[in-house]
Design a protein around this motif. Structure first.
Motif, short mmCIF file in Angstrom:
data_model
loop_
_atom_site.label_atom_id
_atom_site.label_comp_id
_atom_site.label_asym_id
_atom_site.label_seq_id
_atom_site.Cartn_x
_atom_site.Cartn_y
_atom_site.Cartn_z
N VAL A 176 78.31 19.08 23.09
CA VAL A 176 79.73 19.36 23.33
C VAL A 176 80.57 18.11 23.27
CG1 VAL A 176 81.36 20.19 25.07
CG2 VAL A 176 79.23 21.43 24.68
N SER A 177 80.10 17.03 23.89
CA SER A 177 80.89 15.79 23.91
C SER A 177 81.01 15.19 22.52
CB SER A 177 80.27 14.78 24.88
OG SER A 177 78.95 14.44 24.49
N GLY A 178 79.94 15.27 21.72
CA GLY A 178 79.99 14.74 20.37
C GLY A 178 80.97 15.50 19.50
N SER A 238 77.16 21.12 30.39
CA SER A 238 77.46 21.22 28.96
C SER A 238 76.17 21.44 28.18
CB SER A 238 78.17 19.96 28.47
OG SER A 238 77.34 18.82 28.62
N ARG A 239 75.02 21.36 28.89
CA ARG A 239 73.72 21.63 28.29
C ARG A 239 73.06 22.78 29.06
NH1 ARG A 239 72.95 15.58 29.11
NH2 ARG A 239 73.34 14.59 27.09
N HIS A 240 72.18 23.52 28.37
CA HIS A 240 71.51 24.66 28.99
C HIS A 240 70.74 24.25 30.25
CE1 HIS A 240 72.19 27.59 25.69
NE2 HIS A 240 72.18 26.51 24.93
N CYS A 283 77.04 14.34 35.28
CA CYS A 283 77.25 13.02 34.69
C CYS A 283 77.56 13.16 33.21
CB CYS A 283 75.98 12.19 34.88
SG CYS A 283 76.09 10.54 34.22
N GLY A 284 78.59 12.44 32.72
CA GLY A 284 78.90 12.51 31.30
C GLY A 284 80.32 12.09 30.98
N THR A 285 80.75 12.46 29.78
CA THR A 285 82.07 12.09 29.28
C THR A 285 83.19 12.54 30.20
OG1 THR A 285 81.26 12.24 27.00
CG2 THR A 285 83.63 12.31 27.31
N VAL A 286 83.01 13.70 30.83
CA VAL A 286 84.05 14.25 31.70
C VAL A 286 84.36 13.31 32.87
CG1 VAL A 286 82.52 15.59 33.20
CG2 VAL A 286 84.85 16.38 32.77
N ASN A 287 83.38 12.46 33.26
CA ASN A 287 83.65 11.50 34.34
C ASN A 287 84.78 10.55 33.97
OD1 ASN A 287 80.07 11.02 34.92
ND2 ASN A 287 81.38 12.72 35.48
N LEU A 288 84.80 10.13 32.70
CA LEU A 288 85.88 9.24 32.25
C LEU A 288 87.21 9.97 32.18
CD1 LEU A 288 84.15 7.16 29.42
CD2 LEU A 288 85.10 6.29 31.56
N GLU A 289 87.20 11.23 31.75
CA GLU A 289 88.44 12.00 31.73
C GLU A 289 89.04 12.10 33.13
OE1 GLU A 289 88.24 15.16 28.13
OE2 GLU A 289 86.78 15.52 29.71
N LEU A 290 88.20 12.40 34.10
CA LEU A 290 88.66 12.51 35.48
C LEU A 290 89.19 11.18 35.99
CD1 LEU A 290 85.73 14.72 36.76
CD2 LEU A 290 88.13 15.43 36.76
N ALA A 291 88.51 10.10 35.65
CA ALA A 291 88.94 8.78 36.10
C ALA A 291 90.30 8.41 35.52
CB ALA A 291 87.90 7.73 35.73
#
Length: 384
Positions: free
Chosen positions: A10-12, A202-204, A275-283
């Motif tokens: 999803v992040s890619g 974002s993963r099964h 843990c993942g890309t969404v952490n940076l979005e939130l920050a």
């Protein structure tokens, strides 16, 4: 001119879509006719890429966890290689997705050595204790690396690779998010309501290992703060049924939304997140967060005891500044009790909330300035 872009998960797909949009805009400005073919997902297709295969749902982290995805990954990889053999591109961009992308990169090095390869958002080998073999492969397949972190750029420069630090593309993406006030209005959240975003998967495999402990913590938070409401934006629609079943099981006051992740993140008072890309979005949105991650016990044991893999931090927010800005709980420490304690501090302790806002500002200074995607696109087009 034809560019082939390869990414997964999803992040890619998200990062790839931002790059596709910038490449198309830069190509028009330069008077270039550009065709972009890709392995990616729906976001990349919507941005104008021609998909050779959808890899947004093919993602796992670990040994046992990846077994179900070996066959579909190999099939899509073979399709891509067969296409590249018949239709050699003018340039290739690899985005994260280390295993499959190194396979494609090694094939191109052997069979189409004249095609330049750019690695954009390289795997985070620079932050791992075990990275030598993967680092050698990444540098072998890459004519240039477009780094998103300063430390990443320094690491690959020290290995003798051509590197340009462009910054993190989420800086551009966050500019398009609604304001907190607008987002809460769109979702119908009252000014005095407590909105908590739950971001379990974002993963099964994450539904299995993260969702139960996250929902157990949410259940207790709801008992302590009856006016709290949980918001769960779907990363993939296929997760809806499982998540809604668990909401009923735990008796949560929660709303599941699709296509409104930006609004949910912008509106939140707090996030409990994987843990993942969404952490940076939130920050970047200045939203306090509690980060958790769990693997299967077997995978974790092998990684720690056989492979001796260690990371200073798991969340990219903490990795950027190399200190614990956000609380992160991994494996056995990812308990409801730890999550609840950290969450309640953010919700009830004004000083704790102020501290994380200041830490977020420090982090933001280290990930570049606006225009990241345009800078990356220009670097890529200059290599054509």
């Amino acid at each position: 001119m034809r560019i082939f872009i390869s990414t997964g998960e999803v992040s890619g797909d998200l990062q790839g879509s931002l790059l596709v949009t910038a490449l198309r805009q830069q190509a028009i400005a330069a008077g270039l006719e550009l065709e972009i073919v890709a392995l990616g997902g729906e976001k990349m297709a919507a941005a104008g890429a021609i998909l050779l295969g959808n890899t947004s749902e093919i993602g796992s982290f670990g040994f046992l966890e990846s077994l179900n995805f070996v066959l579909p990954t190999l099939q899509i990889q073979r399709q891509a290689i067969a296409y590249l053999k018949q239709n050699p591109p003018d340039l290739v961009v690899l985005i994260d997705y280390m295993g499959p992308n190194l396979g494609i990169g090694n094939y191109l090095r052997r069979q189409l050595p004249q095609v330049p390869i750019v690695y954009y958002i390289a795997p985070q080998v620079w932050a791992s204790s075990v990275n030598l073999g993967n680092t050698k492969q990444i540098t072998h397949v890459s004519d240039k690396i477009l780094a998103i972190f300063p430390e990443e750029a320094r690491y690959f420069q020290d290995k003798g690779t051509k590197v340009t630090w462009v910054g993190h593309p989420l800086i551009d993406r966050i500019e398009k998010f609604p304001s907190r006030e607008t987002a809460r209005c769109q979702l119908g959240i009252a000014d005095d309501a407590i909105a908590v975003a739950l971001l379990p998967a974002s993963r099964h495999q994450e539904l299995k290992y993260l969702l139960p402990v996250m929902f157990q913590a949410a259940q207790v938070i709801q008992a302590k703060l009856p006016h709290v409401h949980f918001w769960i934006p779907l990363s993939l629609e296929i997760y809806r049924q499982k998540i809604e079943q668990e909401i009923q099981r735990y008796g949560l006051q929660a709303t599941v939304v699709s296509g409104q992740q930006q609004e949910v993140l912008a509106a939140a008072d707090l996030a409990l997140t994987k843990c993942g890309t969404v952490n940076l979005e939130l920050a970047l949105l200045k939203v306090p967060q509690v980060v958790i991650y769990r693997l299967s016990p077997f995978t974790y044991w092998v990684a720690r005891n056989i492979l001796k893999i260690t990371f200073p931090f798991a969340s990219p927010v903490n990795l950027i500044v190399m200190k614990a800005i956000v609380p992160e709980f991994l494996q056995k420490s990812a308990t409801p009790e730890n999550i609840i304690q950290a969450a309640m501090e953010f919700l009830l302790n004004h000083e704790r909330k102020q501290q994380i806002q200041a830490d977020y500002e420090e982090m933001q200074r280290l990930i570049g300035e606006l225009g990241v995607c345009d800078r990356a696109a220009k670097e890529i087009l200059q290599m054509l």
